[in-house]
Design an enzyme around this catalytic site. Structure first.
Site, PDB file in Angstrom:
ATOM      1  N   ASP A   1      -1.422  -0.933   6.352  1.00  0.00           N
ATOM      2  CA  ASP A   1      -1.396  -0.342   7.694  1.00  0.00           C
ATOM      3  C   ASP A   1      -2.205  -1.134   8.705  1.00  0.00           C
ATOM      4  O   ASP A   1      -2.306  -0.747   9.859  1.00  0.00           O
ATOM      5  CB  ASP A   1      -1.874   1.114   7.666  1.00  0.00           C
TER       6      ASP A   1
ATOM      7  N   ASP B   1       0.870  -1.162   0.000  1.00  0.00           N
ATOM      8  CA  ASP B   1       0.000   0.000   0.000  1.00  0.00           C
ATOM      9  C   ASP B   1       0.916   1.222   0.000  1.00  0.00           C
ATOM     10  O   ASP B   1       2.094   1.118   0.356  1.00  0.00           O
ATOM     11  CB  ASP B   1      -0.888  -0.024   1.241  1.00  0.00           C
TER      12      ASP B   1
ATOM     13  N   ASP C   1      -6.409  -1.470   4.992  1.00  0.00           N
ATOM     14  CA  ASP C   1      -6.129  -2.524   4.011  1.00  0.00           C
ATOM     15  C   ASP C   1      -6.423  -3.907   4.574  1.00  0.00           C
ATOM     16  O   ASP C   1      -5.870  -4.900   4.103  1.00  0.00           O
ATOM     17  CB  ASP C   1      -4.656  -2.447   3.578  1.00  0.00           C
TER      18      ASP C   1
END
Length: 724
Positions: free
Chosen positions: A620, A425, A624
């Site tokens: 995180d 991410d 996600d």
């Protein structure tokens, strides 16, 4: 990993409880298998993992149908002693009596020398050897006979104790019969006593090595202070046991002391060393309002901390619990060893009987037949087989924890070793996640402060770093922010609120299009900036540009992954332009941007290519969560947050992205060690049993080799402690 639909799916529900039981008396893989079988027969038990290396059973059960006392009773029916593991203590040590070893050695060594150098012994010397060996075999080696009898009485099964007891007993009783009834006796008194002595020595060395293997959990437990300085408004601070501290109490932490509880700093400032929890060596500044974690080491300042979690609810207690559970879990590679060990000892007993019968049928002397059968019994003890996998898992998981990497279970450790693609991410992972406003561009006829005020009002209920940055900028600029109601987060697009009775939209072009708001053309956005468009009552007000900083060490972490042969990709909900700028700066070519959460899931599925590519997702741990669950290995960033600790396969307790490469490297090394251990354990028995059966292996050499194999397996696993 097991695919789950949400992060909470991996958390045991209220109708399921996990018990940790200390088990006394296990010595081999057959012992482990029998304890698991007896626990599995208890109605209400859904899973049972028993670890030979930690002497513990981790049992998942329904408290409405079974009690902990029932679990203890099941273990006792299997022939072992058990008790509930006291929380906050280390795994029990396997008994390895130095006294028995010294007594056995003091008798067996002279007996062995006499047996080798004094071949033509008078009868009185043989009787002395008989009595001396009886002291060693039945006195110092009494645990072998007790274990064998317990196994036989509990379920008619056999273990390593059975093999040792039968081997030493056969050597002694055969020698006694020879001495009593033969005119030219052939005795093996020294053989029986030497076998017991060597096995005791092996267990003693093995226990010491296993103590080193579980040192990681002991180190975590040692972080927990025993006392705390409680601040009471009615009197001076009082030093009290930590167990008496309650949530809401005020605790003072003086310079150089350990933080006693999880809490929030309410006065003072300092820097705290969190290295043993996060793996980061740089002290972290702690001021008023900043959380602290129990067990970390205070620097030179004095702070008062309001307790927010105590006892088993603290981060340290949960870390210990999760590390212990991970160390007790079993990777798929161990299933083969478990299946073999379940039938191993009975097969060995049959081979020993066939060896005895075969040599007698071939016309060999009784002494030769007995010696070879005893050698088969001794060489075949499955100690190394039972320790091959759990010791490597224990050291690997423990080493990861000491480096700030929390591995949830052995399955995740094995899966991480096969990862060939890591998907990151962007926000909060590859970047710091601390945005700052770099430009505020108002539409024609709109004042800058009015745009910033409406944007801040829209983001006031948001926990996203972008929203926090906009609110912070408005406050810094002295802008009066109007109140808002009806906050609604639109996943992957932005937010929708009500200000002054009209709808405010703040987000990306997709959100504007959904609200029938037209965007102006010809506006140049700052490079690598995240753009938040703002509209009020259907009127476009302008856009706020924000920039995020690339996380320190991200470039080096990605380069290290590539050097290890691992591909890297990026998935983000941010704009294509920003994503490509960040990707180019980090050397990531596969960049997929403007993705909604469900589109991230589809991207993970596509990257996995039907299971042909093992994919790790790094995020995180909150935004996600779904993608983390869908990937083969989910790696969460964060300071030990609840969601990360309970949902992710791997949690990086610090903010250092090098932990991703370190996890893969450590996992590959652990799997390699496991395979080496299993290979040598299987090879040891595959080669040793035929050699013994065909008369090429002396029982004393077999005993030494068997003891050495167990120590070698544990020592080989300890090499993982050097992985950096």
């Amino acid at each position: 990993m097991t695919t789950v639909s949400d992060p909470e799916a991996s958390i045991p529900q209220r109708d399921s409880r996990r018990a940790v039981l200390d088990v006394e008396g296990m010595h081999c893989a057959a012992c482990v298998g029998r304890v698991e079988r007896f626990l599995g027969k208890v109605e209400g038990v859904s899973a049972a993992d028993v670890s030979l290396a930690t002497n513990q059973a981790h049992v998942q059960y329904d408290p409405g149908r079974v009690a902990e006392s029932d679990l203890i009773a099941a273990i006792e029916r299997a022939g072992y002693l058990a008790r509930v593991h006291p929380e906050g203590t280390a795994a029990p040590e396997q008994e390895a009596s130095a006294t028995d070893l010294w007594i056995a050695g003091a008798i067996a060594v002279p007996a062995l020398i006499a047996g080798m150098l004094w071949m033509a012994r008078p009868a009185w010397a043989e009787w002395i050897l008989c009595a001396a060996s009886a002291v060693v075999i039945f006195g110092c080696g009494r645990s072998f006979f007790a274990g064998a009898w317990s196994a036989l009485r509990a379920g008619g099964s056999a273990t390593m104790d059975t093999l040792i007891a039968l081997g030493s007993l056969a050597a002694w009783t055969f020698s006694l019969s020879e001495l009593a009834f033969s005119h030219a006796p052939v005795t093996y008194f020294e053989t029986g006593s030497t076998i017991v002595t060597l096995i005791l020595m092996g267990r003693f060395l093995e226990a010491r090595a296993r103590h080193r293997a579980v040192a990681s959990v002991r180190a975590l437990i040692s972080l927990a202070p025993r006392t705390a300085l409680r601040v009471d408004e009615t009197g001076p601070p009082l030093e009290v046991p930590v167990a008496t501290i309650r949530v809401g109490d005020l605790v003072r932490v003086r310079p150089g002391e350990q933080v006693a509880v999880d809490g929030v700093v309410v006065s003072g400032s300092t820097s705290v060393d969190e290295a043993l929890l996060t793996g980061e060596s740089v002290p972290v500044a702690k001021n008023v309002g900043v959380p602290v974690v129990g067990g970390t080491l205070n620097g030179s300042g004095s702070i008062d901390v309001r307790a927010t979690a105590v006892g088993s609810a603290t981060v340290l207690a949960r870390l210990v619990r999760l590390v212990e559970e991970a160390q007790a879990s079993k990777p798929p590679v161990q299933r083969l060893a478990d299946k073999i060990s379940a039938v191993f000892v009975p097969v060995v007993l049959i081979i020993a009987a066939l060896t005895l019968a075969g040599w007698l049928f071939a016309g060999a002397a009784h002494a030769i037949a007995v010696r070879n059968a005893v050698a088969v019994l001794v060489i075949a003890c499955p100690c190394a087989l039972g320790l091959a996998t759990p010791t490597a898992i224990i050291v690997g998981v423990g080493r990861a924890a000491s480096l700030g990497v929390l591995v949830r279970n052995a399955q995740a450790l094995e899966a991480a070793a096969r990862v060939r693609l890591v998907v990151f991410d962007k926000t909060g992972t590859l970047t710091e996640g601390r945005f700052r406003v770099v430009d505020v561009h108002a539409a024609d006829g709109v004042a800058r402060d009015d745009l910033l005020a409406i944007a801040a009002a829209a983001q006031h209920g948001s926990e996203h770093p972008i929203g926090a940055a906009i609110v912070r900028q408005a406050l810094d600029d002295g802008v009066s922010v109007p109140s808002s109601t009806g906050f609604e987060a639109v996943h992957g697009e932005g937010v929708r609120v009500i200000v002054d009775g009209a709808v405010v939209l703040a987000g990306n072009p997709a959100l504007m299009a959904a609200g029938a708001v037209s965007l102006p053309s010809g506006v140049d956005d700052p490079p690598a900036a995240t753009i938040v468009h703002v509209a009020h009552a259907g009127r476009y007000l302008g856009r706020v540009a924000l920039a995020d900083q690339i996380r320190q060490g991200a470039r080096e972490a990605i380069a290290a992954l590539k050097a290890r042969g691992v591909d890297v990709a990026m998935l983000t909900g941010d704009s294509v332009l920003v994503a490509r700028e960040i990707g180019a700066a980090l050397g990531i070519q596969d960049v997929r941007a403007s993705l909604r959460p469900e589109e991230k899931l589809a991207a993970i599925d596509a990257l996995r290519a039907g299971g042909t590519t093992v994919v790790a997702m790094v995020g995180d741990g909150v935004n996600d969560a779904a993608a983390l669950a869908r990937a083969d290995v989910g790696i969460a960033m964060g300071q030990a947050t609840d969601v990360a600790l309970e949902a992710a396969d791997v949690t990086l307790l610090g903010a250092d992205l090098s932990g991703v490469e370190r996890t893969i490297r450590l996992s590959r090394r652990t799997v390699t060690i496991i395979r080496q251990n299993l290979f040598w354990a299987f090879a040891f028995n595959s080669i040793g049993i035929p050699l013994a059966a065909f008369g090429h292996l002396n029982p004393m050499i077999a005993a030494f080799a068997m003891a050495f194999s167990s120590v070698a397996v544990v020592t080989n696993s300890l090499r993982l402690r050097r992985v950096g």
